[in-house]
Design a protein around this motif. Structure first.
Motif, PDB file in Angstrom:
ATOM      1  N   VAL A 187     -10.066  -5.231  -9.497  1.00 56.52           N
ATOM      2  CA  VAL A 187      -9.545  -3.871  -9.693  1.00 56.52           C
ATOM      3  C   VAL A 187      -8.820  -3.436  -8.422  1.00 56.52           C
ATOM      4  CG1 VAL A 187     -10.127  -1.446 -10.098  1.00 56.52           C
ATOM      5  CG2 VAL A 187     -11.371  -3.265 -11.330  1.00 56.52           C
ATOM      6  N   ILE A 188      -7.537  -3.111  -8.570  1.00 58.63           N
ATOM      7  CA  ILE A 188      -6.746  -2.581  -7.450  1.00 58.63           C
ATOM      8  C   ILE A 188      -6.526  -1.099  -7.714  1.00 58.63           C
ATOM      9  CG2 ILE A 188      -4.555  -2.696  -6.206  1.00 58.63           C
ATOM     10  CD1 ILE A 188      -4.305  -5.613  -7.086  1.00 58.63           C
ATOM     11  N   PHE A 189      -7.023  -0.264  -6.815  1.00 62.40           N
ATOM     12  CA  PHE A 189      -6.860   1.185  -6.975  1.00 62.40           C
ATOM     13  C   PHE A 189      -5.474   1.612  -6.504  1.00 62.40           C
ATOM     14  CE2 PHE A 189     -11.561   1.240  -6.924  1.00 62.40           C
ATOM     15  CZ  PHE A 189     -11.773   2.048  -8.028  1.00 62.40           C
ATOM     16  N   ILE A 190      -4.900   2.619  -7.220  1.00 57.31           N
ATOM     17  CA  ILE A 190      -3.641   3.237  -6.794  1.00 57.31           C
ATOM     18  C   ILE A 190      -3.846   4.743  -6.763  1.00 57.31           C
ATOM     19  CG2 ILE A 190      -2.059   1.431  -7.568  1.00 57.31           C
ATOM     20  CD1 ILE A 190      -1.661   2.892 -10.165  1.00 57.31           C
ATOM     21  N   SER A 191      -3.337   5.377  -5.697  1.00 57.19           N
ATOM     22  CA  SER A 191      -3.516   6.826  -5.581  1.00 57.19           C
ATOM     23  C   SER A 191      -2.492   7.392  -4.616  1.00 57.19           C
ATOM     24  CB  SER A 191      -4.922   7.141  -5.064  1.00 57.19           C
ATOM     25  OG  SER A 191      -5.071   8.527  -4.839  1.00 57.19           O
ATOM     26  N   ALA A 192      -2.150   8.664  -4.850  1.00 57.54           N
ATOM     27  CA  ALA A 192      -1.238   9.361  -3.937  1.00 57.54           C
ATOM     28  C   ALA A 192      -1.978   9.767  -2.681  1.00 57.54           C
ATOM     29  CB  ALA A 192      -0.653  10.587  -4.623  1.00 57.54           C
ATOM     30  N   LEU A 193      -3.284   9.750  -2.716  1.00 58.21           N
ATOM     31  CA  LEU A 193      -4.074  10.152  -1.560  1.00 58.21           C
ATOM     32  C   LEU A 193      -4.281   8.948  -0.646  1.00 58.21           C
ATOM     33  CD1 LEU A 193      -6.786  12.224  -3.445  1.00 58.21           C
ATOM     34  CD2 LEU A 193      -4.835  13.115  -2.159  1.00 58.21           C
ATOM     35  N   LEU A 234      -4.739  -2.452 -12.500  1.00 55.88           N
ATOM     36  CA  LEU A 234      -4.229  -1.434 -11.569  1.00 55.88           C
ATOM     37  C   LEU A 234      -4.768  -0.100 -12.054  1.00 55.88           C
ATOM     38  CD1 LEU A 234      -0.480  -2.469 -11.040  1.00 55.88           C
ATOM     39  CD2 LEU A 234      -2.451  -3.001  -9.613  1.00 55.88           C
ATOM     40  N   LEU A 235      -5.556   0.572 -11.239  1.00 55.70           N
ATOM     41  CA  LEU A 235      -6.328   1.728 -11.710  1.00 55.70           C
ATOM     42  C   LEU A 235      -6.064   2.955 -10.853  1.00 55.70           C
ATOM     43  CD1 LEU A 235      -8.538   2.864 -13.595  1.00 55.70           C
ATOM     44  CD2 LEU A 235     -10.241   1.884 -12.051  1.00 55.70           C
ATOM     45  N   ASP A 236      -5.512   3.997 -11.474  1.00 54.67           N
ATOM     46  CA  ASP A 236      -5.282   5.270 -10.779  1.00 54.67           C
ATOM     47  C   ASP A 236      -6.628   5.947 -10.531  1.00 54.67           C
ATOM     48  OD1 ASP A 236      -3.951   7.384  -9.645  1.00 54.67           O
ATOM     49  OD2 ASP A 236      -3.685   8.429 -11.557  1.00 54.67           O
ATOM     50  N   ILE A 237      -6.758   6.593  -9.393  1.00 56.75           N
ATOM     51  CA  ILE A 237      -8.036   7.246  -9.064  1.00 56.75           C
ATOM     52  C   ILE A 237      -8.124   8.614  -9.722  1.00 56.75           C
ATOM     53  CG2 ILE A 237      -9.397   8.274  -7.202  1.00 56.75           C
ATOM     54  CD1 ILE A 237      -8.464   6.001  -5.397  1.00 56.75           C
ATOM     55  N   ASN A 238      -7.100   9.445  -9.572  1.00 58.44           N
ATOM     56  CA  ASN A 238      -7.161  10.823 -10.044  1.00 58.44           C
ATOM     57  C   ASN A 238      -6.702  10.926 -11.491  1.00 58.44           C
ATOM     58  OD1 ASN A 238      -7.983  12.077  -7.525  1.00 58.44           O
ATOM     59  ND2 ASN A 238      -5.961  11.473  -6.775  1.00 58.44           N
TER      60      ASN A 238
END
Length: 435
Positions: free
Chosen positions: A87-93, A59-63
């Motif tokens: 890879v699963i991306f996580i982001s507030a955007l 689980l990978l944050d973008i920012n």
């Protein structure tokens, strides 16, 4: 929802986020669902964690500062060890552009913050299941490829066995048939030489006793050039001896080459086998209309007797020398130097016998060299090559003699094939069908 650990092993999840609160939240939530969770506060720590223990899902944050999630994902995909980890991306955007970029760099899924626990678990479960299916598919593909390779190898071996039996019978039979009449001729030449010598002696006695023969005898002697015949007869008998000897050498070479009755491993003189093979190829080495004679340069080292399957090793020499001649003939139009085949032998530091056969022919393109030993692959035009010679040679050297065969080449400058086999072979005859 609790993830079902079908293989009784905790799935390893790496969570990468520069916000400690997010890490704690995700870690607690996933641990409660039966996952083993590791945490990383930045990209560098994430890459190090992957090298230590390979995660099942990331689980990978973008920012993130210094190295964002996209850069981390790119580095993961560039490394063979980590390239297959989902890879699963996580982001507030929740932005379309971000999603496109996430998939472009190799991500498999995208979760927008704030996230729901059930959704995260479901997406992780989906990726793990997909990965398991992918691994199973890869295993099946590997097994299918292995089965195909084995089938090709067995086809080549079967063809090789049939060729060896047919060739052995043909050559042995031919040598036997030629050997009988040539032995008769060679054996009787000795008597013919004695008879001719005795007849010449009688003629010389007649010339001494009757120095003035009748006109008729004088005319016949003049017509047949009696003095020339008397002087040339011995040369003629000598030439017949040499010709018969040459045929006997060829018959011997045929018998040695086929070694029809020698399918078992035995200790042989490699140089003798090479020489016998060259005798078989004399007709191809001679001068032709489109090229001068091919010069064979022999750089022989001091070799001991080598334990091998002699008839099959002779097949390898025949294939390699024939290919060298073909390469020379193909490149003869652009050939300025003398066509040449160089044969070098030595014992290496690893106690292997090395036989190198090099030509100055047309050469082989780099893109083709990796496929040279594949069954049914040939660089020759249709009708001029079956694509079996080098594949058979590979099996004989690598599989049957536990050696190595390799090729180096430069286009337009020729090619060199190098064989290395152990001097002593273990008794492995039971593992292979006899040719």
């Amino acid at each position: 929802m609790h993830f079902n650990q079908t293989n009784h092993q905790k799935r390893n999840i790496l969570v990468v986020d520069d916000t400690p609160d997010n890490l704690r939240l995700l870690s607690a939530m996933l641990t409660a669902q039966g996952f083993e969770v590791r945490k990383a506060l930045n990209g560098k720590m994430a890459l190090t964690a992957c090298q230590m223990v390979l995660p099942d899902v990331i689980l990978l944050d973008i920012n993130m500062p210094d190295m964002d999630g996209y850069q981390v994902c790119q580095q993961l995909k560039a490394d063979n060890k980590t390239s297959e980890v989902p890879v699963i991306f996580i982001s507030a955007l929740d932005d379309v552009v971000d999603k496109v970029k996430a998939f472009d760099v190799g991500g498999v899924d995208y979760i927008a913050k704030p996230f729901h626990g059930a959704e995260v678990v479901l997406r992780i479960e989906n990726q793990i299941n997909l990965r398991l299916l992918q691994v199973k598919l890869q295993e099946k593909n590997f097994l299918l490829q292995q089965a195909l390779d084995n089938l090709k190898a067995s086809q080549v071996q079967q063809i090789q066995n049939e060729k060896m039996v047919a060739l052995g019978q043909l050559v042995a039979g031919l040598a036997h048939e030629i050997n009988n009449p040539i032995s008769f001729i060679y054996g009787n030449l000795q008597y013919a030489g004695q008879y001719v010598e005795e007849l010449i002696n009688i003629i010389e006695v007649y010339q001494q006793e009757y120095p003035k023969p009748t006109p008729k005898v004088q005319q016949i002697a003049k017509n047949i050039d009696l003095n020339f015949i008397i002087n040339d007869l011995q040369n003629l008998i000598g030439a017949m001896y040499r010709g018969s000897d040459r045929i006997r050498e060829i018959v011997l070479a045929l018998q040695h080459f086929s070694r029809h009755d020698e399918a078992e491993m035995k200790r042989v003189n490699i140089h003798e086998d090479i020489e016998n093979t060259l005798v078989m190829l004399q007709h191809r080495l001679r001068e032709a209309a489109e090229r001068p004679a091919i010069v064979v340069v022999k750089d022989y080292g001091n070799l001991p007797l080598v334990s091998c399957y002699a008839s099959e090793l002779n097949q390898v020499f025949m294939h390699l020398l024939n290919n060298a001649i073909d390469a020379i003939e193909e490149g003869v139009r652009n050939q300025s130097s003398t066509p040449q085949i160089r044969i070098h032998t030595e014992v290496t530091d690893l106690n292997l016998v090395k036989i190198a056969i090099a030509d100055n022919g047309v050469g082989i393109e780099e893109s083709l060299r990796s496929r040279l030993f594949d069954p049914f692959f040939t660089t020759k035009s249709v009708g001029k090559g079956s694509g079996l010679g080098l594949s058979i040679s590979y099996q004989i050297i690598v599989q049957k003699h536990r050696g190595n065969i390799s090729c180096t080449s430069f286009v337009g400058k020729g090619a060199e094939f190098v064989i290395e086999i152990p001097i002593e072979q273990p008794d492995i005859s039971s593992q292979f069908s006899k040719s």
